[in-house]
Structure formats: structure tokens, C-alpha cells
Design a protein around this motif. Structure first.
Motif, short mmCIF file in Angstrom:
data_model
loop_
_atom_site.label_atom_id
_atom_site.label_comp_id
_atom_site.label_asym_id
_atom_site.label_seq_id
_atom_site.Cartn_x
_atom_site.Cartn_y
_atom_site.Cartn_z
N PHE A 284 30.73 -97.78 -76.43
CA PHE A 284 30.44 -96.34 -76.34
C PHE A 284 29.26 -95.92 -77.20
O PHE A 284 28.90 -94.75 -77.22
CB PHE A 284 31.67 -95.54 -76.78
N CYS A 304 31.89 -97.00 -69.59
CA CYS A 304 32.63 -96.24 -70.61
C CYS A 304 33.96 -95.75 -70.03
O CYS A 304 35.00 -95.78 -70.70
CB CYS A 304 31.81 -95.05 -71.10
N ASN A 305 33.91 -95.31 -68.80
CA ASN A 305 35.10 -94.81 -68.12
C ASN A 305 36.17 -95.89 -68.02
O ASN A 305 37.35 -95.69 -68.37
CB ASN A 305 34.68 -94.36 -66.71
N LEU A 308 37.64 -96.85 -71.42
CA LEU A 308 38.52 -95.82 -71.97
C LEU A 308 39.96 -96.01 -71.48
O LEU A 308 40.91 -96.02 -72.27
CB LEU A 308 38.01 -94.44 -71.56
N CYS A 312 43.42 -97.42 -73.66
CA CYS A 312 44.71 -96.73 -73.68
C CYS A 312 45.84 -97.63 -73.19
O CYS A 312 46.96 -97.58 -73.71
CB CYS A 312 44.64 -95.45 -72.84
N GLN A 333 37.42 -91.32 -80.46
CA GLN A 333 36.66 -91.81 -79.30
C GLN A 333 36.89 -90.94 -78.08
O GLN A 333 35.96 -90.63 -77.33
CB GLN A 333 37.08 -93.26 -78.99
N LEU A 334 38.14 -90.51 -77.87
CA LEU A 334 38.44 -89.61 -76.76
C LEU A 334 37.68 -88.29 -76.93
O LEU A 334 37.12 -87.75 -75.98
CB LEU A 334 39.95 -89.34 -76.69
N CYS A 337 34.07 -88.75 -76.01
CA CYS A 337 33.87 -88.82 -74.55
C CYS A 337 33.90 -87.42 -73.93
O CYS A 337 33.10 -87.11 -73.04
CB CYS A 337 34.95 -89.68 -73.90
N GLY A 349 38.33 -88.58 -70.51
CA GLY A 349 38.80 -88.42 -71.88
C GLY A 349 40.09 -87.64 -71.95
O GLY A 349 41.04 -88.02 -72.65
N CYS A 352 42.98 -89.70 -70.25
CA CYS A 352 43.47 -90.79 -71.10
C CYS A 352 44.32 -90.25 -72.24
O CYS A 352 45.32 -90.86 -72.63
CB CYS A 352 42.30 -91.61 -71.65
#
Length: 637
Positions: A284, A304-305, A308, A312, A333-334, A337, A349, A352
């Protein structure tokens, strides 16, 4: 060297004699040979890079013969002479750009591997260094031949001689990574990633070999050797593939990286996970993103998607081990995003965050719920699109030059377009977060079903009929304390207040509409206004009839009265037909829940919230709605 210096007719007599004399002295001790090879090896480095191809071919072939003789003698433990006499191959591969010579070097090394694998010890490092050089070549034959031998080593020779090759295990993985990153050969890239995945089996099946291995250059605790020499190189090189390669290859690398975590994570120590997630979060790191906007957007939307959701999944699978050490980092991090100017990543984001809480919420401690609610509050605050209420088109500059005026206007338009795009994403995130809270507290789709039931009951004029929505066991409501629910309510009320202020500001909405914000019709935040309030009401009414929250009933009642009265007072000021229609489900929810309070609420002498408290307090000062008839079955306004 003088003999070889002739560009047209070099003599190779002395070179031949060096090889013969080396043969005659093969039985000397290793210490003497190290001194001899210091001179002869350097000579082969130079001769192997001679511009005359015949000379270089002779040198490489002579090296091959000598090396085979040395390999036949094997290598004693704690000796590293193989590294010395194989180093010229590495040097020639690095410095000589002739395809013929490079091909020959690969074939010589392949022959050694096929015939002397059992005797190779320290020489594996040189072998992988040569193949590493070949891995980035543009010549398909060189890449293919080097990769075939590398694959043979990993799948077959490691199987039989893993303890002997352990010192070069990291080099093998690094070599495979280089093959994967050669964009000219995508099939080889995919196969290289498969072989890295195969390497994980050796670490998993033979951890004791890694623990027992000692090396002069390693000062690592025995318990961490499996990580430092085994898992870390594999996962680190996969992260390098993700950061260097095109979409299909990096996607495969990402998938394999998380497959390894899920398959073998149960053997990882806590501090290993911390090292690992430092690698994972590099994905990221926007400092490493390409400068081109399209590539940056693709990176966020795809890699990145994907990462993520995978993070999780891993966090959920190993919650007990990870929650103490990684939860703050994952929330951060969430949050990162959600703040990016990329709608897909922002939506992911929030999704997740929702998945993480729904799947693990019942294991959350009060401290973890505190972190979770604070994270949501932070996201809400940072994504409220405040600029919607304050934006104004840029004024014309006082400049006599019409050219400058046009440039300023163009620059201003571009800035506005960027700002509008960011504001739209913030609007989307606000809606997503409202839905996230609703889904976390009551479980996904529960509220939609409830709205549908309310509407059907009202249309049938049977409000007293049971509304069959199973909300008791699903969702996280029963695991969240009243104080944490109040924090979520603060988020919802702030979001509702903002959207209400925007929807009431007709002048500002007109200004934005004329500037091209949000399409053909005048912009509004009706969905945000109604969904935030609906979620707020659902939580408050649920808390108000919950016997286990008796300690908070006073605060709940006060909030509920304020929210209901403000909502209805605002509704009667709404003149737009479409705006009023948007409130249909919301009014049904409010009035239905209010009518049911007396049936569901435990009786208390001193304190209760009856229907009059809501209806009377609000409608007495609302002239157009004084004539309200409330029957046991339906409400008429």
C-alpha cells in the motif's frame, strides 16, 4: 595474456598448459588450492570475457573440465572452496554479453548440476547467482534453459539434498523471483511463482533442518532460524514480485503469498507476524506507486483491493495470535484506504472493516471494541465532505492579459474537477459507513427486510401483525456496550446533521449544480440524510426495550426524544415532493416502532417513554399536522 591479445590469431598454448598443470596438481590440499586459484581464477575471469569468441569458448570449456574434477572430490564441512572455483562462471555471465558464451555458461552449469548434484555444497550459491543473471535475459533460449535447470533443482535435487543446499535456499528463492519478474516470458513468470510456493513445502516439512543449520554469517536464535532462513525469504520475494510485476503476475504472487500465510500461519511466532505484515503493508506504500495516474488507479483498484480483503481473511483466521499485535495497524491501513481518491478502494476499506467486525466481533474485548468504534468515528470525521457547504467558483483574476485569464480559468476548472471527484468519493464513503454500522449492529440485509415488512403491513392496514425479523441473535448488537453504541450514534447523528444542512441549502446546491457537480440534476444527500437517521432510530429503539441496558435507559430516552422530535420537526419543513417521498420508509419505521413501545417496553413506575412523549411533543407545534389519528393498527397523517 600477451598470447591471447592478438585480435585475429590468438594463441591458446599457455591457456591449455594452465589447465593441464591444474589437473596435475589436483591432489594438493584445499588451503594451497585457494591460494593458487586466487591467481588462476582471476585469469579465467579475464579470458572468459575476451572479445574473441573462440578464446572465451575455450576458457569456459576449460573451466567446466576443471570444475567437474573439483566437484568429483566433494567438499568437507565448513569449507567453501567450491564458491571460489565456480565464481568465474558468475563473473563471465555478468560481464560477457555474447549470447553464445552466455548460453555455454548455462549449459556447463546445467551439466554440473545433472552429474554432480550430490557433491555440490557451497557451490549452490554460485549456481543460483548464474541463473539469477540468466533470469533477466531477453534471449528466450537462455532463460528457458536456465529455468529448466532451476526447476529441476527445486523440485528434485532439493528433495534429496536439502541439508546440503540449505545455505543457498534464499538464493534459490531470489533466483525464482527474478524469473517471475521477467516481463518478456509470462508463462515462465507464473511457473516461477508456482515453484516459490513449492519451496514453502520444504520449510514446512523440514523445519528441524533449518533450526540445526549453523553458519558463520548468521547470528540468529535457533528458534528464529526457520523464519529468517525459510519463511521470510519466500514471503519477501513474493512481495517483490507484487511490487515489480504487471497485473496478472503480481495478482498470482499476491494470491500465493496469502495462501502460504493461511496454510502455514499456525506455525508462526507472534514476532514473525509483525515482520511479515511490515512486508505486506509495503503493497500500500504510495511512495512506490507509479507516477502515471492510470497505473496508480489500476494498482489501487486491483492489487491494493485484493490485498485488503486477503489481510482481513488472514486476521480472522489467526485472530487470537494477531489481535494484540496487529489490530491498530490494520485499522490504520483501512483508514488510509478509505481516504484515497479511489472509489473502489474506499468502498473496499469500509467493506473490509465490516467483514472484520462481523466475523470477529463476538471475540472482541471491551478494549478492542473501543479501538473499533474510535476507528469508525475517525473515518466518519475525515470523510465528511465539508467543502460541499463552502465551495465557491473561483473569481476572475485582475489581469489585462486574456491569455493568462484563460490559463487561470483552465487551471481552476481542473482543480475543481479534482476536488469534486474527491467530494463524491467522500459522499460514497459516508453512505458505505452508515450501511457498515447498520450491518455490524443488526447483520446485513436485516434492516431492508424490516423496512419491507413495515411497508407491507402498512399497505395491508395490519400494523399489529407480527413482523418476522430475526434481529435478536444476528449482528453484533448484544456484544457492544451502551457506551460504544453511543459512539456509533454520534457518528450517525453527525452524518445526518451534515446531510440535512446540505439538503436545506438550496443556494449552495444550485451553485454546485451549475459548476457541474454530480451530473444533470441538482445535487442532494437524501440517501445519507435518511439512512443515517434510520440506523440511529433502529439502534435507539432496540436499546430502549433492552432490559440488559436498564442502567442507560435515562440517556437512551433523552436521545430518543431529541432525535424523534428533531426529525419530525424537520420533516414538516420539507416542501419538495421527492424529498418527502424519500422519508416514507423512515416515517414508517419511526411511527411503527413508537406504537410498539408500550407492548415491548418493561413496565416501570417512574420512567417510561409512551407514544404521547414522541407524538405530543413534536406535533403540537406543527399546524399542518395537528389532525393526527392514531389507531391500534395504523397511523394516518
Amino acid at each position: 595474456m600477451d598470447e591471447l591479445a592478438s585480435p585475429h590469431h590468438p594463441r591458446m598454448f599457455s591457456l591449455q598448459k594452465i589447465v593441464e598443470i591444474s589437473y596435475y596438481n589436483m591432489n594438493r590440499i584445499r588451503l594451497q588450492w585457494s591460494r593458487i586459484w586466487h591467481v588462476i581464477g582471476d585469469h579465467f575471469n579475464k579470458v572468459g570475457c575476451n572479445p574473441n569468441e573462440d578464446v572465451a569458448i575455450f576458457a569456459v570449456d576449460s573451466l567446466r573440465q576443471l570444475s567437474m574434477k573439483f566437484l568429483e572430490k566433494g567438499e568437507l564441512a565448513n569449507f567453501r572452496f567450491q564458491k571460489d572455483f565456480l565464481r568465474p562462471f558468475e563473473h563471465i555471465m555478468k560481464k560477457n554479453r555474447s549470447p553464445t558464451i552466455r548460453d555455454m555458461v548455462i549449459r556447463c552449469i546445467a551439466q554440473m548440476v545433472n552429474s554432480q548434484a550430490g557433491n555440490i555444497r557451497s557451490g549452490w550459491k554460485n549456481i543460483f547467482a548464474v541463473f539469477h543473471q540468466a533470469a533477466s535475459d531477453h534471449d528466450g533460449n537462455i532463460v528457458e534453459l536456465a529455468f529448466q535447470t532451476t526447476g529441476h533443482i527445486v523440485t528434485n535435487i532439493f528433495q534429496q539434498h536439502f541439508p546440503a543446499a540449505i545455505d543457498s535456499f534464499q538464493d534459490a528463492v531470489k533466483c525464482l523471483s527474478e524469473f517471475a519478474c521477467n516481463a518478456a516470458f509470462p508463462d515462465t513468470s507464473m511457473e516461477a511463482i508456482r515453484l516459490i510456493r513449492y519451496c514453502a513445502k520444504y520449510v514446512s516439512e523440514r523445519p528441524q533442518v533449518l533450526r540445526e543449520y549453523t553458519s558463520d554469517d548468521m547470528n540468529v536464535a535457533p528458534g528464529d532460524r526457520v523464519w529468517v532462513r525459510g519463511w521470510f525469504p519466500i514471503l519477501f520475494e513474493l512481495s517483490c514480485i507484487i511490487n515489480r510485476c504487471k497485473l496478472d503476475v503480481r495478482t498470482r504472487g499476491l494470491t500465493v503469498m496469502f495462501e502460504i500465510m493461511k496454510s502455514y500461519g499456525h506455525t508462526f511466532e507472534k514476532h514473525w507476524w509483525q515482520d511479515l505484515f511490515r512486508i505486506v503493508f509495503r503493497i500500500f506504500d504510495n511512495m512506490k506507486l507509479p507516477e502515471q495516474q492510470t497505473e496508480k488507479s489500476e494498482w489501487m483498484t486491483t492489487t491494493c483491493n485484493h490485498a485488503l480483503y486477503a489481510i482481513c481473511d488472514v486476521f480472522t483466521q489467526f485472530y487470537e495470535a494477531l489481535n494484540e499485535i496487529l489490530l491498530p495497524d490494520i485499522f490504520a491501513q483501512l483508514h488510509w484506504c478509505v481516504k484515497q481518491d479511489n472509489e473502489q478502494l474506499a468502498r473496499s476499506g469500509t467493506n473490509c472493516l465490516e467483514n472484520l467486525v462481523i466475523l470477529n466481533g463476538q471475540k472482541f474485548s471491551p478494549e478492542v471494541w473501543d479501538q473499533t468504534c474510535n476507528c469508525m468515528l475517525e473515518i466518519f470525521k475525515t470523510t465528511i465532505p465539508h467543502a460541499l457547504l463552502t465551495w465557491r467558483p473561483a473569481g476572475m483574476e485582475d489581469d489585462s492579459s486574456e491569455k493568462h485569464l484563460t490559463e487561470n480559468q483552465n487551471s481552476s476548472i481542473l482543480l475543481d474537477q479534482k476536488l469534486f471527484a474527491g467530494l463524491l468519493i467522500k459522499c460514497v464513503v459516508q453512505l458505505e459507513l452508515i450501511q457498515t454500522i447498520d450491518n455490524i449492529v443488526f447483520y446485513p440485509a436485516t434492516s431492508k427486510k424490516e423496512d419491507a415488512e413495515h411497508m407491507a403491513a402498512a399497505q395491508r392496514d395490519t400494523l399489529d401483525a407480527d413482523i418476522h425479523i430475526d434481529t435478536e441473535e444476528q449482528g453484533m448488537y448484544k456484544y457492544i456496550t451502551s457506551q460504544h453504541l453511543f459512539k456509533l450514534l454520534d457518528c450517525l447523528q453527525e452524518s445526518h446533521s451534515f446531510s440535512k444542512a446540505f439538503n436545506s441549502n438550496y443556494e449552495q446546491r444550485t451553485v454546485l449544480w451549475r459548476a457541474g457537480f454530480k451530473g444533470k440534476s441538482k445535487p442532494n444527500l437524501l440517501k445519507q440524510e435518511t439512512s443515517s437517521l434510520a440506523c440511529c432510530l433502529r439502534i435507539l429503539f432496540r436499546m430502549y426495550v433492552d432490559e440488559s441496558r436498564r442502567d442507560s435507559w435515562d440517556a437512551i430516552q433523552q436521545r430518543l426524544l431529541n432525535v424523534c422530535s428533531e426529525a419530525l420537526a424537520y420533516f414538516i419543513t420539507v416542501n419538495s415532493e421527492s424529498h418527502r417521498e424519500a422519508w416514507t420508509n423512515l416515517l414508517l419505521l419511526l411511527l411503527t416502532k413508537t406504537l410498539k413501545i408500550s407492548d415491548e417496553k418493561p413496565k416501570r413506575a417512574a420512567d417510561h417513554l409512551d407514544r404521547d412523549a414522541i407524538f405530543g411533543k413534536t406535533f403540537l407545534f406543527c399546524p399542518p399536522y395537528k389532525n393526527i389519528a392514531i389507531s391500534s393498527s395504523v397511523i394516518y397523517i
